[in-house]
Design a protein around this motif. Structure first.
Motif, PDB file in Angstrom:
ATOM      1  N   LEU A 402       0.831  -1.206   0.000  1.00 52.18           N
ATOM      2  CA  LEU A 402       0.000   0.000   0.000  1.00 52.18           C
ATOM      3  C   LEU A 402       0.870   1.263   0.000  1.00 52.18           C
ATOM      4  O   LEU A 402       0.526   2.261  -0.639  1.00 52.18           O
ATOM      5  CB  LEU A 402      -0.939  -0.006   1.204  1.00 52.18           C
ATOM      6  CG  LEU A 402      -2.072  -1.042   1.141  1.00 52.18           C
ATOM      7  CD1 LEU A 402      -2.876  -1.048   2.437  1.00 52.18           C
ATOM      8  CD2 LEU A 402      -2.995  -0.775  -0.049  1.00 52.18           C
ATOM      9  N   ASP A 403       2.009   1.215   0.706  1.00 51.93           N
ATOM     10  CA  ASP A 403       2.945   2.344   0.665  1.00 51.93           C
ATOM     11  C   ASP A 403       3.532   2.506  -0.737  1.00 51.93           C
ATOM     12  O   ASP A 403       3.695   3.630  -1.225  1.00 51.93           O
ATOM     13  CB  ASP A 403       4.077   2.134   1.675  1.00 51.93           C
ATOM     14  CG  ASP A 403       3.624   2.352   3.111  1.00 51.93           C
ATOM     15  OD1 ASP A 403       2.578   3.005   3.306  1.00 51.93           O
ATOM     16  OD2 ASP A 403       4.301   1.858   4.033  1.00 51.93           O
ATOM     17  N   ILE A 404       3.841   1.385  -1.373  1.00 57.63           N
ATOM     18  CA  ILE A 404       4.356   1.439  -2.748  1.00 57.63           C
ATOM     19  C   ILE A 404       3.312   2.041  -3.685  1.00 57.63           C
ATOM     20  O   ILE A 404       3.624   2.869  -4.540  1.00 57.63           O
ATOM     21  CB  ILE A 404       4.752   0.024  -3.223  1.00 57.63           C
ATOM     22  CG1 ILE A 404       5.994  -0.455  -2.449  1.00 57.63           C
ATOM     23  CG2 ILE A 404       5.025   0.001  -4.720  1.00 57.63           C
ATOM     24  CD1 ILE A 404       6.322  -1.915  -2.660  1.00 57.63           C
ATOM     25  N   PHE A 405       2.057   1.633  -3.499  1.00 56.89           N
ATOM     26  CA  PHE A 405       0.968   2.172  -4.325  1.00 56.89           C
ATOM     27  C   PHE A 405       0.898   3.695  -4.184  1.00 56.89           C
ATOM     28  O   PHE A 405       0.754   4.411  -5.185  1.00 56.89           O
ATOM     29  CB  PHE A 405      -0.353   1.538  -3.902  1.00 56.89           C
ATOM     30  CG  PHE A 405      -1.529   1.940  -4.760  1.00 56.89           C
ATOM     31  CD1 PHE A 405      -1.924   1.161  -5.829  1.00 56.89           C
ATOM     32  CD2 PHE A 405      -2.236   3.106  -4.498  1.00 56.89           C
ATOM     33  CE1 PHE A 405      -3.000   1.528  -6.619  1.00 56.89           C
ATOM     34  CE2 PHE A 405      -3.314   3.486  -5.278  1.00 56.89           C
ATOM     35  CZ  PHE A 405      -3.697   2.697  -6.350  1.00 56.89           C
ATOM     36  N   GLU A 406       0.989   4.192  -2.942  1.00 60.87           N
ATOM     37  CA  GLU A 406       0.927   5.646  -2.720  1.00 60.87           C
ATOM     38  C   GLU A 406       2.078   6.357  -3.422  1.00 60.87           C
ATOM     39  O   GLU A 406       1.923   7.468  -3.925  1.00 60.87           O
ATOM     40  CB  GLU A 406       0.964   5.955  -1.219  1.00 60.87           C
ATOM     41  CG  GLU A 406      -0.261   5.499  -0.448  1.00 60.87           C
ATOM     42  CD  GLU A 406      -1.548   6.093  -0.984  1.00 60.87           C
ATOM     43  OE1 GLU A 406      -1.558   7.286  -1.335  1.00 60.87           O
ATOM     44  OE2 GLU A 406      -2.545   5.353  -1.087  1.00 60.87           O
ATOM     45  N   ASN A 450     -10.595   2.604 -16.235  1.00 62.82           N
ATOM     46  CA  ASN A 450      -9.416   2.036 -16.891  1.00 62.82           C
ATOM     47  C   ASN A 450      -8.130   2.260 -16.100  1.00 62.82           C
ATOM     48  O   ASN A 450      -7.027   2.258 -16.658  1.00 62.82           O
ATOM     49  CB  ASN A 450      -9.252   2.600 -18.311  1.00 62.82           C
ATOM     50  CG  ASN A 450      -8.408   1.689 -19.189  1.00 62.82           C
ATOM     51  OD1 ASN A 450      -8.489   0.469 -19.102  1.00 62.82           O
ATOM     52  ND2 ASN A 450      -7.570   2.281 -20.035  1.00 62.82           N
ATOM     53  N   GLU A 451      -8.256   2.440 -14.783  1.00 60.44           N
ATOM     54  CA  GLU A 451      -7.098   2.602 -13.913  1.00 60.44           C
ATOM     55  C   GLU A 451      -7.186   1.601 -12.763  1.00 60.44           C
ATOM     56  O   GLU A 451      -8.263   1.324 -12.234  1.00 60.44           O
ATOM     57  CB  GLU A 451      -7.007   4.042 -13.376  1.00 60.44           C
ATOM     58  CG  GLU A 451      -6.748   5.067 -14.464  1.00 60.44           C
ATOM     59  CD  GLU A 451      -6.497   6.454 -13.917  1.00 60.44           C
ATOM     60  OE1 GLU A 451      -5.754   7.213 -14.548  1.00 60.44           O
ATOM     61  OE2 GLU A 451      -7.048   6.803 -12.844  1.00 60.44           O
ATOM     62  N   LEU A 452      -6.039   1.085 -12.355  1.00 59.67           N
ATOM     63  CA  LEU A 452      -5.962   0.015 -11.357  1.00 59.67           C
ATOM     64  C   LEU A 452      -6.203   0.568  -9.954  1.00 59.67           C
ATOM     65  O   LEU A 452      -5.600   1.563  -9.555  1.00 59.67           O
ATOM     66  CB  LEU A 452      -4.588  -0.655 -11.432  1.00 59.67           C
ATOM     67  CG  LEU A 452      -4.384  -1.966 -10.670  1.00 59.67           C
ATOM     68  CD1 LEU A 452      -5.277  -3.071 -11.235  1.00 59.67           C
ATOM     69  CD2 LEU A 452      -2.908  -2.376 -10.735  1.00 59.67           C
ATOM     70  N   THR A 453      -7.073  -0.093  -9.192  1.00 58.13           N
ATOM     71  CA  THR A 453      -7.357   0.317  -7.823  1.00 58.13           C
ATOM     72  C   THR A 453      -6.319  -0.268  -6.864  1.00 58.13           C
ATOM     73  O   THR A 453      -5.510  -1.117  -7.241  1.00 58.13           O
ATOM     74  CB  THR A 453      -8.750  -0.154  -7.385  1.00 58.13           C
ATOM     75  OG1 THR A 453      -8.766  -1.589  -7.351  1.00 58.13           O
ATOM     76  CG2 THR A 453      -9.826   0.348  -8.349  1.00 58.13           C
ATOM     77  N   ARG A 454      -6.377   0.149  -5.603  1.00 61.18           N
ATOM     78  CA  ARG A 454      -5.474  -0.409  -4.589  1.00 61.18           C
ATOM     79  C   ARG A 454      -5.693  -1.917  -4.445  1.00 61.18           C
ATOM     80  O   ARG A 454      -4.740  -2.681  -4.363  1.00 61.18           O
ATOM     81  CB  ARG A 454      -5.709   0.285  -3.238  1.00 61.18           C
ATOM     82  CG  ARG A 454      -5.213   1.706  -3.151  1.00 61.18           C
ATOM     83  CD  ARG A 454      -5.480   2.287  -1.766  1.00 61.18           C
ATOM     84  NE  ARG A 454      -4.953   3.631  -1.646  1.00 61.18           N
ATOM     85  CZ  ARG A 454      -5.602   4.721  -2.038  1.00 61.18           C
ATOM     86  NH1 ARG A 454      -6.805   4.595  -2.586  1.00 61.18           N
ATOM     87  NH2 ARG A 454      -5.069   5.919  -1.896  1.00 61.18           N
ATOM     88  N   GLN A 455      -6.982  -2.304  -4.379  1.00 56.28           N
ATOM     89  CA  GLN A 455      -7.265  -3.732  -4.236  1.00 56.28           C
ATOM     90  C   GLN A 455      -6.778  -4.508  -5.449  1.00 56.28           C
ATOM     91  O   GLN A 455      -6.250  -5.617  -5.326  1.00 56.28           O
ATOM     92  CB  GLN A 455      -8.773  -3.940  -4.057  1.00 56.28           C
ATOM     93  CG  GLN A 455      -9.161  -5.374  -3.737  1.00 56.28           C
ATOM     94  CD  GLN A 455      -8.487  -5.883  -2.467  1.00 56.28           C
ATOM     95  OE1 GLN A 455      -8.522  -5.227  -1.430  1.00 56.28           O
ATOM     96  NE2 GLN A 455      -7.874  -7.060  -2.535  1.00 56.28           N
ATOM     97  N   GLY A 456      -6.944  -3.937  -6.636  1.00 52.90           N
ATOM     98  CA  GLY A 456      -6.444  -4.584  -7.836  1.00 52.90           C
ATOM     99  C   GLY A 456      -4.934  -4.757  -7.802  1.00 52.90           C
ATOM    100  O   GLY A 456      -4.404  -5.797  -8.234  1.00 52.90           O
ATOM    101  N   PHE A 457      -4.216  -3.758  -7.273  1.00 50.17           N
ATOM    102  CA  PHE A 457      -2.761  -3.831  -7.163  1.00 50.17           C
ATOM    103  C   PHE A 457      -2.349  -4.928  -6.175  1.00 50.17           C
ATOM    104  O   PHE A 457      -1.403  -5.689  -6.425  1.00 50.17           O
ATOM    105  CB  PHE A 457      -2.219  -2.478  -6.727  1.00 50.17           C
ATOM    106  CG  PHE A 457      -0.727  -2.403  -6.621  1.00 50.17           C
ATOM    107  CD1 PHE A 457       0.071  -2.448  -7.751  1.00 50.17           C
ATOM    108  CD2 PHE A 457      -0.103  -2.290  -5.381  1.00 50.17           C
ATOM    109  CE1 PHE A 457       1.450  -2.380  -7.664  1.00 50.17           C
ATOM    110  CE2 PHE A 457       1.277  -2.213  -5.278  1.00 50.17           C
ATOM    111  CZ  PHE A 457       2.052  -2.258  -6.426  1.00 50.17           C
ATOM    112  N   LEU A 458      -3.080  -5.041  -5.050  1.00 50.13           N
ATOM    113  CA  LEU A 458      -2.793  -6.092  -4.076  1.00 50.13           C
ATOM    114  C   LEU A 458      -3.041  -7.470  -4.695  1.00 50.13           C
ATOM    115  O   LEU A 458      -2.232  -8.400  -4.539  1.00 50.13           O
ATOM    116  CB  LEU A 458      -3.659  -5.908  -2.831  1.00 50.13           C
ATOM    117  CG  LEU A 458      -3.389  -4.674  -1.972  1.00 50.13           C
ATOM    118  CD1 LEU A 458      -4.428  -4.570  -0.851  1.00 50.13           C
ATOM    119  CD2 LEU A 458      -1.993  -4.708  -1.370  1.00 50.13           C
TER     120      LEU A 458
END
Length: 622
Positions: A402-406, A450-458
């Motif tokens: 989640l930190d990486i996502f931010e 068309n953009e990846l969410t946090r949950q999608g990234f996890l």
């Protein structure tokens, strides 16, 4: 009755709807009789209905087609009582429904007439005010209408406008109240709570104001009392704010110095503590010169980025292109982003720039961001198998992701575009994701617009672990390339955020690449140090000059070689005290090509809290 129904063709609808109505009533009584008190008090009422009426499961789809209610200020609806949840839904489904006892009818203000402005109040809070909530003007009456109809229309419009203003007032009162208390039925129980809800409503109460409404006999104030107080205490206007700041700004420069504001807020009026002032100034818009521009509204563009440490010690970062539509005064600032071990400091530049496109090159000295010698004995666990034998992300790995996502969410919208995701891919794998691969990603992972969410990234990272049957080796490649060590600590990277303010136009900023500053950055640094630093020729050679420039808590030195031959310069820092340089050595030598200059070293204090003395000796190696 029957002839009338036959004549109007309503007999069949009447015959159908009447039994249907009676059946619905009987079913409702049955449902209410079977619904437990727990269902009514602790769950949404719709949960109990779903158990008896199968078609009620389609209700969420119906609700999604309704206009969206405005979000509650700083409070999640899950903290509100059941009554508040049901009534909020009723208001949006039936805007004209009568209010239950003790509740005002809440309607949204006209969206086209609402403007939100953030004002720095010279008191103990930043106030969010809603300005310009009046109704839009009605269409002009037809001149052919009679005077009586026109008068009636005007009176109706006046009453409607008055009713709208009243509804907006109570809506704002309730929004402010619910940021502090769980329900409008809950009472204010202390002076501190009263002060806080007044601040949330855009007021700036002094101690005298609080004493006026909270006397020695007061034990509690309810929501109606709060609304009555707000009618008495009008919000601070922009004119009043400018006058207040103008009294501080005696030279009429349009700015207030950071240190001057600290002194005033801690020594005058309702004296504030240093911590309270720090809370305000962190949110206030101080520019890179340490000034608060209170008289002008500057437009801002923002982007995130990160410094990454390479294996050979080189530092790479995002590079940006900035566009200004017209000539303007500009202020650019950069500060660390959510780095616990780094004290938050803001660095920046201010000046005048013409219209056009510019390169923006982030820079860090490398004195602290460099390869460490600390050995990590253990290795953090990244995945585990749950009770069903399925792979799942550990709590610590999930937090790191989640930190990486931010960090990689450069525009800060909570989603990853393909462009943002490709910066991540290039850093971790050296490859880019094309449109076709992104479409496959869209089919398998959660996306919005068309953009990846946090949950999608996890889920994407979990799939990587699943594909390798729980082997975390690929996940560690990703983490290490992003600056994490085996203990899931970010030690070889530093995220940052860049703010670009322009006085006369809206700037635009875009990250274009992720690479080392190279010769482009080196030339810029050398020119800056030579133009602003203090020159000193080396003993025995007037053509070899050491330029030293000190900026705040940093010193940079540049060696300029004006001769026709290359030279080797010995650099000795043994007489310096409490200093840390980017070379990691106290004594070293640099080679400077003919007719060129190069950055010799960057120096910062080893311990920020102690005195530091910089005393460097340069000598030519013959």
């Amino acid at each position: 009755m029957l002839p009338l129904l036959l004549r109007d063709g309503l007999l069949l609808p009447y015959a159908v709807t009447t039994p249907a109505f009676l059946a619905t009533c009987l079913a409702s009584f049955s449902i209410l009789d079977k619904t437990s008190a727990e269902d009514l008090q602790l769950k949404a009422f719709s949960l109990s209905l779903k158990g008896y009426v199968s078609w009620f499961k389609s209700f969420p789809r119906i609700v999604r087609t309704l206009p969206k209610a405005p979000p509650r200020t700083q409070r999640d609806s899950s903290n509100l009582g059941l009554d508040s949840k049901i009534w909020t839904l009723m208001e949006w489904v039936h805007p004209t429904a009568p209010s239950p006892a003790g509740k005002e009818q809440w309607k949204p203000p006209p969206s086209s007439s609402v403007r939100t402005t953030l004002l720095l109040v010279p008191g103990k809070a930043l106030a969010l005010q809603i300005l310009g909530t009046g109704m839009a003007s009605s269409p002009r009456n037809n001149t052919s209408l009679s005077a009586q109809k026109a008068t009636h229309s005007e009176n109706s419009q006046g009453k409607k406008s008055q009713h709208t203003e009243e509804a907006n007032f109570y809506m704002n009162c309730r929004a402010a109240y619910l940021t502090v208390l769980k329900s409008s039925l809950e009472n204010i129980k202390s002076r501190e709570q009263l002060s806080l809800v007044l601040q949330q409503a855009g007021r700036n109460p002094s101690q005298k104001t609080i004493n006026k409404y909270w006397t020695s006999q007061t034990t509690a104030l309810n929501f109606d009392d709060f609304c009555a107080i707000l009618k008495q205490e009008k919000p601070v206007t922009k004119t009043e704010l400018l006058e207040a700041f103008g009294k501080i700004d005696t030279d009429k420069t349009g700015y207030i110095l950071h240190d001057e504001l600290y002194k005033i807020l801690t020594t005058r009026g309702d004296k504030m503590t240093w911590d309270e002032v720090n809370t305000i100034t962190k949110q206030a818009d101080f520019n890179c010169s340490g000034k608060l521009n209170y008289s002008k509204e500057w437009q801002c563009a923002q982007s995130k980025g990160c410094f990454y440490l390479e294996e050979d010690g080189e530092i790479i970062s995002h590079k940006y292109r900035v566009h200004f539509p017209q000539r303007s005064s500009v202020c650019v600032t950069i500060k660390p982003l959510n780095v616990p071990q780094v004290e938050e400091q803001i660095f920046g530049w201010k000046g005048e720039l013409g219209s056009g496109n510019y390169w923006l090159l982030p820079f860090t000295t490398g004195c602290r961001l460099r390869k460490g010698k600390t050995q990590i004995t253990g290795e953090a666990k990244l995945v585990y198998r749950d009770e069903d034998g399925e792979l799942a992300l550990t709590k610590d790995f999930r937090a790191a992701l989640l930190d990486i996502f931010e960090t990689i969410d450069l525009d800060g919208n909570g989603l990853l575009s393909l462009e943002e995701y490709n910066f991540f891919e290039l850093r971790t794998s050296g490859e880019k994701c094309d449109e076709e691969a992104w479409a496959v990603c869209k089919e398998n992972f959660e996306m919005k617009k068309n953009e990846l969410t946090r949950q999608g990234f996890l889920d994407l990272n979990l799939m990587e672990a699943t594909d390798r049957e729980g082997d975390p080796s690929d996940l560690w490649v990703t983490l290490l390339s992003l600056g994490y060590n085996k203990a899931l600590e970010m030690t070889e990277a530093c995220p940052f955020v860049i703010d670009i303010h322009a006085e006369r136009c809206k700037p635009r900023v875009k990250a274009v690449c992720l690479e080392a500053g190279g010769s482009q950055l080196s030339r810029a640094l050398c020119r800056a140090v030579v133009s602003k630093g203090q020159p000193k020729a080396l003993d025995g050679s007037d053509n070899i000059i050491a330029h030293t420039y000190k900026s705040g808590r940093r010193i940079t030195s540049v060696i300029e070689n004006k001769s026709e031959n290359k030279v080797i310069v010995r650099v000795n820092n043994e007489q310096s005290k409490n200093c840390l340089n980017n070379r990691g050595l106290t004594v070293f030598a640099v080679e400077v090509a003919p007719k060129s200059m190069m950055v010799c070293q960057h120096v910062v204090p080893l311990n920020e809290q102690e005195e530091w003395i910089y005393n460097c000796v340069y000598s030519l190696v013959r």
